[in-house]
Design an enzyme around this catalytic site. Structure first.
Site, mmCIF file in Angstrom:
data_model
loop_
_atom_site.group_PDB
_atom_site.id
_atom_site.type_symbol
_atom_site.label_atom_id
_atom_site.label_comp_id
_atom_site.label_asym_id
_atom_site.label_seq_id
_atom_site.Cartn_x
_atom_site.Cartn_y
_atom_site.Cartn_z
ATOM 1 N N GLN A 97 56.027 41.915 43.035
ATOM 2 C CA GLN A 97 54.785 41.204 43.309
ATOM 3 C C GLN A 97 55.093 39.969 44.157
ATOM 4 O O GLN A 97 55.894 39.120 43.776
ATOM 5 C CB GLN A 97 54.071 40.762 42.036
ATOM 6 N N TYR A 178 45.749 31.540 43.751
ATOM 7 C CA TYR A 178 46.851 31.334 44.691
ATOM 8 C C TYR A 178 46.373 31.528 46.136
ATOM 9 O O TYR A 178 45.193 31.735 46.392
ATOM 10 C CB TYR A 178 48.017 32.236 44.319
ATOM 11 N N ARG A 225 46.491 43.058 43.896
ATOM 12 C CA ARG A 225 45.919 42.728 42.589
ATOM 13 C C ARG A 225 44.791 41.725 42.740
ATOM 14 O O ARG A 225 44.958 40.694 43.414
ATOM 15 C CB ARG A 225 47.000 42.160 41.668
ATOM 16 N N GLY A 309 50.442 43.617 29.662
ATOM 17 C CA GLY A 309 51.235 42.430 29.901
ATOM 18 C C GLY A 309 51.949 41.965 28.650
ATOM 19 O O GLY A 309 53.093 42.361 28.389
ATOM 20 N N ARG A 310 51.292 41.147 27.873
ATOM 21 C CA ARG A 310 51.949 40.532 26.723
ATOM 22 C C ARG A 310 52.524 41.516 25.711
ATOM 23 O O ARG A 310 53.543 41.212 25.098
ATOM 24 C CB ARG A 310 50.999 39.527 26.074
#
Length: 351
Positions: A97, A178, A225, A309-310
């Site tokens: 990424q 971002y 994404r 993810g987590r």
């Protein structure tokens, strides 16, 4: 059709449809290179159908957070090669990424010659962790029109470097406030040139960046994404349905490997409905996934793969646990971003 069957996303081959989502973990070294600890972390989780690496900056200017890795010099490329070799040795696939944070940065975390830049000179509200403690986000310098092609080339060069480093593809990070999201959003892009104004102009930076990445490594190895309407890092768009509809319509003909959608409930926009209407390619769906939900969505033809993810933090063998309906371990939030193996490579597998 099940989560445990293989699937191809463009040229990227997945041995199952369970994807490890990108997660910043702040374990890179002082040269912004991947470490042996990072190699072990990713190798432990290589049973995922696809690993999407943590956000990796394409230049010194793109760095924002403490101990995050880059992909712009020879040592960084070589260090990432050790990671990809380890993942491939376990039969896994991994993409990089690429994350340029733009204004979400502090000079305290950057090299001395690195700048904090953005589409417009608007400081983000909030603070960031540095070695000296919490610090306000930097005041960004507005990129000159003549500089923007050079920034886009940074993403293309990072894509080429990723393939040299052994990655199976690349993902453009277009959310979380971002740089790409800053160009995209009306609240952070006040430009009056061809990169600012209405949504067709504000999508230009992302579309040109995706085109450059495709030209560098092939469209079938490029994903991106998004999270429409996500306010994280002080980002805002007045009309996300229109903005993201324009973006997806422009990106759809590029022949990309996949769209990675974070489907967060938002009163302004139904992200999944928007994506299903505007996107015709492969979809990886993220946010709040469980095995039963993912299997239902797979049966309904909603997405090709699903990212977690987590759950991957404390369960390096997440695929094994999901396949056999085994309980999941809980992660320690206090060690998410701390240096060292604690809370990183010391979670046990049941296999």
């Amino acid at each position: 059709m099940t989560l445990f069957e293989p699937v191809a996303l463009g040229a990227i081959m997945l041995r199952n449809r369970i994807v490890m989502a990108p997660m910043t973990r702040s374990r890179a070294d002082e040269d912004e290179a991947a470490t042996a600890l990072m190699r072990d972390y990713y190798r432990q989780r290589a049973s995922a159908g696809l690993i999407i690496s943590e956000g990796t900056h394409p230049s010194p200017h793109g760095k924002g957070y403490i101990r995050t890795p880059g992909i712009y010099d020879a040592r960084q490329i070589a260090a990432w090669r050790e990671v990809t070799d380890a993942v491939h040795a376990e039969g896994g696939s991994i993409v990089l990424q690429i994350m340029h944070v733009g204004r979400i940065a502090s000079h305290l975390n950057k090299r001395a010659d690195a700048e904090t830049v953005g589409p417009s000179p608007i400081r983000a509200r909030g603070q960031i962790v540095t070695a000296a403690g919490m610090a306000d986000f930097d005041q960004p310098r507005e990129l000159l029109l003549a500089e923007i092609p050079g920034v886009i080339e940074e993403f293309a060069a990072a894509s080429r470097n990723a393939i040299t480093a052994g990655f199976d593809g690349v993902e453009l990070h277009c959310t979380s406030g971002y740089l790409p999201a800053q160009f995209l959003s009306s609240g952070t892009n006040l430009r009056q040139d061809r990169y600012g104004g209405g949504p067709q102009a504000r999508i230009r930076f992302i579309v040109e960046t995706l085109e450059a990445m495709c030209g560098a490594v092939g469209a079938d190895r490029v994903g991106f994404r998004i999270c429409p309407g996500n306010p994280f890092n002080d980002i805002h768009d007045d009309a996300p349905v229109e903005t993201y509809g324009c973006l997806l319509a422009a990106a759809a003909p590029l022949g990309l490997a996949y769209l990675h959608l974070i489907d967060v409930p938002n009163p302004q926009v139904d992200s999944l409905a928007l994506a299903r209407k505007a996107w015709t390619g492969n979809l990886i769906l993220n946010e709040g996934m469980t095995r039963p939900r993912a299997e239902r969505l797979l049966r309904d033809g909603v997405a090709a793969a699903f990212s977690f993810g987590r759950p991957f933090i404390a369960n390096p063998d997440l695929v094994h646990r999901m396949r056999h309906d085994l309980p999941l371990a809980d992660f320690d939030p206090a060690t998410l971003y701390t240096p060292g193996p604690e809370g990183y490579t010391d979670y046990a597998a049941l296999e």
